[in-house]
Design an enzyme around this catalytic site. Sequence first.
Site, short mmCIF file in Angstrom:
data_model
loop_
_atom_site.label_atom_id
_atom_site.label_comp_id
_atom_site.label_asym_id
_atom_site.label_seq_id
_atom_site.Cartn_x
_atom_site.Cartn_y
_atom_site.Cartn_z
N ARG A 121 31.59 40.93 42.44
CA ARG A 121 30.52 41.71 41.82
C ARG A 121 29.21 41.44 42.54
NH1 ARG A 121 31.57 42.11 35.25
NH2 ARG A 121 32.96 43.90 35.43
N GLN A 126 29.55 46.88 44.96
CA GLN A 126 29.48 47.61 43.70
C GLN A 126 30.24 48.94 43.75
OE1 GLN A 126 25.46 48.59 42.47
NE2 GLN A 126 25.97 48.20 40.34
N ASP A 129 33.93 48.47 43.04
CA ASP A 129 34.25 47.67 41.85
C ASP A 129 34.96 48.51 40.79
OD1 ASP A 129 34.37 45.94 39.73
OD2 ASP A 129 32.22 45.61 39.57
N SER A 132 34.63 47.52 36.94
CA SER A 132 33.44 48.04 36.26
C SER A 132 33.56 49.53 35.99
CB SER A 132 32.19 47.75 37.10
OG SER A 132 31.92 46.36 37.15
N TYR A 227 30.17 37.37 35.04
CA TYR A 227 31.04 37.32 33.87
C TYR A 227 30.58 36.23 32.92
CZ TYR A 227 34.25 40.02 36.81
OH TYR A 227 34.82 40.98 37.62
#
Length: 370
Positions: A121, A126, A129, A132, A227
């Site tokens: 992350r 991004q 990802d 997400s 996280y």
Amino acid sequence: MTIGIPAETFTGELRSPIIPADVKKLTSLGATVLVESGIGQGIHTSNDAYVQAGASIANSKHEVLQADMVLRLRKPTIEDIAQLKSGCIHVSYLDPFNEHALLQALAAKNITAISMEMIPRSTRAQKMDSLSSQASLAGYVAVLLAAERSSKVFPMMTTPAGTIQPSRVFIIGAGVAGLQAIATAKRLGARVDAFDTRPVVAEQVKSLGARFVEVELGETGQTKDGYAKALTEEQLQKQREVMAKQCAMSDVVVTTAQVFGRKAPIIITKDMVAGMKPGSIVVDLAVETGGNVEGAVAGEEVMVNGVKIIGLTNLPGRVATHASQMYSANLYNLVDEFWDKETKAFTLNLEDDILNSCVMTHGGAVRKSL
């Protein structure tokens, strides 16, 4: 370089790992793209659409699995691994914390296996990802499921028959899924409260119009990847005491709390469910990793003392068209990031921070012990 993309065969899976728009982008890089017939069936996309985007259609999965690089959504079976070409690159979810035998099988076949769960992350990663991108959709769907099953409307309504008070929605966990759940519940007009063990997300919660529930837990925080860190048993007990009061006054509770690579913590106990109003709804978004709610059953909706606990799985798959669009973009962005335009091939620079994080097997060995 030939990129093969098989159709998903997991029971109930409607998502496709690739959409025609990204097939076109892959072919523009110079790749030869081979997709299995019917790959877009779950998202109402014909074989012709893939052909028009530049793909060739394979009538068997075996043909696709013989490609230089295989892109997919779900983890492969042992039978699939046996059909892969030695030395190929395989990209998918792998559940690496639990599927040690699968990783050993991939290593034994000399496969370079990339786990989509292990994409870091970071700002640069991004766009790749998928955890997400899919979690955001899961948060959206969770609230819609609750709204559809609730006997109450979400917004406040002033009518000739009187004023209807807004439903109260409580979101536990303000990560990607939780924030989308907050935003969706607010769009529907609910009064939203939210909690997270990380005080740093309080401003994000408030910016979406929700109230952040304060619980004094002492030292908490988040990992370097963003996280939430696991709580101690004492911290969990303090959290549950506040949660119990909040759940008792809520019409809908959505739990999204997960600890990366570990079993999800129990946050809503049976006693807390017993203290909720009959007709209330609880949606457990962590049910596939052990669940946040005692009494939740993966893949089912159960009634406990008049409270409906929703433990349905694969919520992103319920909006398969957009889930596929997002996952497909994640895959394309991963390929594009490491594509050599001169050799027209995917380059494996294992010193790169992204690949170093997500390449699980390479050169006949398991690279990471989880």
